[in-house]
Each structure stands twice: as structure tokens, then as C-alpha cells.
Design an enzyme around this catalytic site. Structure first.
Site, mmCIF file in Angstrom:
data_model
loop_
_atom_site.group_PDB
_atom_site.id
_atom_site.type_symbol
_atom_site.label_atom_id
_atom_site.label_comp_id
_atom_site.label_asym_id
_atom_site.label_seq_id
_atom_site.Cartn_x
_atom_site.Cartn_y
_atom_site.Cartn_z
ATOM 1 N N SER A 1 0.983 -1.127 0.007
ATOM 2 C CA SER A 1 -0.286 -0.331 0.001
ATOM 3 C C SER A 1 0.623 1.507 -0.032
ATOM 4 C CB SER A 1 -0.848 -0.138 1.450
ATOM 5 O OG SER A 1 -0.689 0.052 2.773
ATOM 6 N N ASP A 57 -3.632 6.063 12.109
ATOM 7 C CA ASP A 57 -2.686 5.024 10.442
ATOM 8 C C ASP A 57 -1.066 6.279 10.709
ATOM 9 O OD1 ASP A 57 -1.255 4.269 8.614
ATOM 10 O OD2 ASP A 57 -3.377 4.894 7.199
ATOM 11 N N HIS A 74 0.514 5.518 6.943
ATOM 12 C CA HIS A 74 0.433 5.856 5.321
ATOM 13 C C HIS A 74 0.961 7.185 5.381
ATOM 14 C CE1 HIS A 74 -1.650 1.616 4.845
ATOM 15 N NE2 HIS A 74 -0.692 2.292 3.646
#
Length: 358
Positions: free
Chosen positions: A113, A336, A339
Site C-alpha cells: 500500500s 494510521d 501511510h
């Protein structure tokens, strides 16, 4: 002795002048070489009112997990930082120039990702340069393709989190450290950007394999850093066996860091990246580099074919403020700090990528 110093032949004088001239030329050449070389990965983050390179609202295809502004992040300061190398300046990203350079060609990001993060960043940067240009987005299996049809430029993402193969067999799901059959779809691509790391320490329900196979032997588990090294060795061998440098450019994205421990940036009270609004000051991250970086660089040093490292680790370590935190896929319950928001840090990865192909 006095006579010797008072009288010199024309030849001796010319030889002295020639030697002096050669010395001056040598010094000048060394100075110019030093000026021409740019270490793009050592520097600091500076505020720049002309940033970001595009507005997130003007990029209609940003996925939910990276679209921090749409998800409610109130501060925009993190979009205003520009990476400034210590000894030189980066050329500003020019999307139109990029598209012309790759007219009729293909680009593929291969990885997890974090590769998707960089892929989405690049498509937004290119779209903002030619907002009226036609494009289409397709997906077939694990490959997503963003095609700028007016230019014949295809920017693809192959989701392959380990680079080596994961195969379902009678015993279960097997991670094959010596096998890279998935590499068949990487052939003939004009520019490849590889990445793997974040899945190597997965355990429990999110671990997508039951056994590891190496050297013809199945094991239930092994030291993950050793497994990572073996997989990179297999990938490196694939590059040497399959890449024609006259046709394909190969990059490795490097290790993208996470920020879940404030002690590593001298803020022990911080248990995650939430409410971080500024980069770490200076050029050095207090917590040092992840050990995976050394393993990656050692693997790259053994490749005979040219592979350029997009060495984003240190510059990204400094950006504790650039993650979605509670404004990502999982919302307030899914912190998160792995990311990156878009617009944001991956745009700099792509700007450096652009500078490396100029």
C-alpha cells in the site's frame, strides 16, 4: 647556486606554467564535479507558500485512506513543506514534461500500500498538470492501470506485498522466498519502482501465509529479517536475469517509515502521530534508521544491473506530521501512522524520482 637561479631555460619556464595550468584545471574540474553531484536525500524540510504541488480537492480519484482533508483533517500546514537538499536544489516537478518523456511508455509501481500511496501521488501530480486530458482507470486482478490516453502513458500498480510468490497449496498458503513467478508481468515495462517491507512482520490474522518455503524446505516461521533478506536476494537475481537497461529503468522505493513512538523523535509523551503539525527540525532523525534499510542497501549493492535507490527513509522519518492518523481509512479507531496524506510526503518521492530521470 646563484647562477642557477638567475638563469632558466624557456623550456623550464614553459614546463612550470604547464604544470600550474594542469593543476588549476584539475582543481576546477573537481569543483565542478562536486557542484554537479547532488545528494537529493540529505537536507531538511522548509516552508514554501507555493506548495502543495496540487490540491487534493482537484484530484477526484484519491482513495479514502489517503484523502485526509476530505476525511476532516483541519490543519493544512503539512502540505506546505518542501524538501530542500543540503547542497543543491531540486527541479520542480513538471507534469507535462514528465508525460512527454514517457509518451507511449509504461510505468509500474510494484509493492504494497506504500506503493499505492506513491502511485496515487504521481497520478494526481500528472492529472493536475493536464486537467483536461483524457484518462481512464482500470483494474485486472492485482494490477491497476491509470492511462493518460492523450499521451499513451500508462501508470500502473501491481499489488505484490512480498515481491516473491505466495501460493496456495495442499498444506496451505506458502510464501516462497526462492520463487518469483509473479515477475512475468514486470517484463517490458519502461520504468519499474519496487517496494517491499511493511508486511514482513505481520503476524496473526493479517499474516497472509501459513508456511515459508526456502531451499526446498517448508518451515512454520523464521527470523523475519532473514526472510526479508532472502526475498530481496531472489528479487535481485530476477533483475539481473530479466532487465535490459537499454529498455527499462529500475528503482527501489526504499523503506517508508512509521511514527508510533514519540521517543524516537524526542517527544516521549507522543504515542502516535496524531496532532503532529510540523516535521522534525534539522536533517537527522533522533531514532536513527530502521534496520531494514541496511539489508536493502546490501542487496542492491550485489545487483549487476543498474538499480537506483529512491532513498526516502530519512526524509520521511522527519515527517511525523504527514500521516493520516485519525483521518485515514479506519477513522478515530484506526490510527494510521504508516501511510501518508495526499497531497503530502509521497509527492516529494515523485519529485525526486523526476529529478533522477532528467
Amino acid at each position: 647556486m646563484g647562477f642557477f637561479f638567475r638563469v632558466r631555460s624557456p623550456f623550464s619556464l614553459s614546463a612550470s606554467l604547464l604544470l600550474l595550468l594542469l593543476l588549476v584545471v584539475s582543481v576546477c574540474c573537481q569543483a565542478n564535479a562536486a557542484q554537479d553531484y547532488c545528494d537529493m536525500f540529505t537536507g531538511r524540510w522548509v516552508l514554501d507558500a507555493s506548495y502543495p504541488l496540487y490540491k487534493a480537492a482537484a484530484c477526484p480519484f484519491i482513495e479514502h485512506e489517503f484523502n485526509c482533508q476530505k476525511n476532516g483533517r483541519p490543519d493544512l500546514g503539512y502540505t506546505k513543506y518542501r524538501w530542500q537538499p543540503r547542497d543543491c536544489n531540486l527541479t520542480r516537478f513538471n507534469g507535462l514534461n514528465f508525460l512527454e518523456r514517457f509518451r507511449g511508455k509504461s510505468i509500474m509501481f510494484v509493492g504494497d500500500s506504500l506503493s499505492r500511496n506513491q502511485w496515487q501521488s504521481l497520478t494526481c501530480m500528472l492529472h493536475s498538470a493536464v486537467p483536461k486530458a483524457n484518462y481512464n482507470i482500470t483494474r485486472q486482478g492485482d494490477v491497476s492501470s491509470f492511462t493518460f490516453t492523450d499521451y499513451g502513458v500508462k501508470v500502473m500498480l501491481h499489488r505484490n506485498v512480498y515481491l516473491v510468490d505466495t501460493v496456495t497449496e495442499k498444506v496451505g498458503r506458502v510464501l516462497k522466498l526462492d520463487s518469483i513467478e509473479g515477475g512475468k508481468i514486470w517484463k517490458e515495462i519502461d520504468m519499474l519502482i519496487f517496494n517491499t517491507w511493511h508486511w514482513w512482520n505481520r503476524r496473526g490474522p493479517t499474516q497472509p501465509w501459513d508456511y515459508i518455503q526456502v531451499g526446498g524446505k517448508l518451515v512454520k516461521d523464521m527470523d523475519r529479517m532473514i526472510a526479508f533478506k532472502k526475498a530481496l536476494t531472489t528479487w535481485a537475481r530476477w533483475v539481473d536475469d530479466n532487465i535490459d537497461p537499454a529498455k527499462s529503468i529500475v528503482f527501489f522505493q526504499g523503506i517508508s517509515p512509521s511514527h508510533y513512538n514519540g521517543s524516537l523523535w524526542n517527544e516521549p509523551s507522543a504515542k502516535s502521530c496524531i496532532r503532529q503539525k510540523a516535521p522534525v527540525a534539522g536533517s537527522t532523525y533522533p531514532g536513527g534508521l530502521p534496520p531494514a534499510v541496511a539489508i536493502l542497501k546490501a542487496a542492491l549493492n550485489n545487483i549487476k544491473k543498474p538499480v537506483k535507490l529512491l532513498d526516502v527513509t530519512n526524509l520521511s522519518l522527519l515527517r511525523k506530521d504527514g500521516h493520516p492518523s485519525m483521518y485515514g481509512l479506519g477513522g478515530p479507531t484506526g490510527m494510521d501512522c504508516s501511510h501518508w496524506c495526499l497531497a503530502g510526503v509521497p509527492d516529494t518521492w515523485n519529485q525526486i524520482l523526476y529529478n533522477l530521470i532528467l
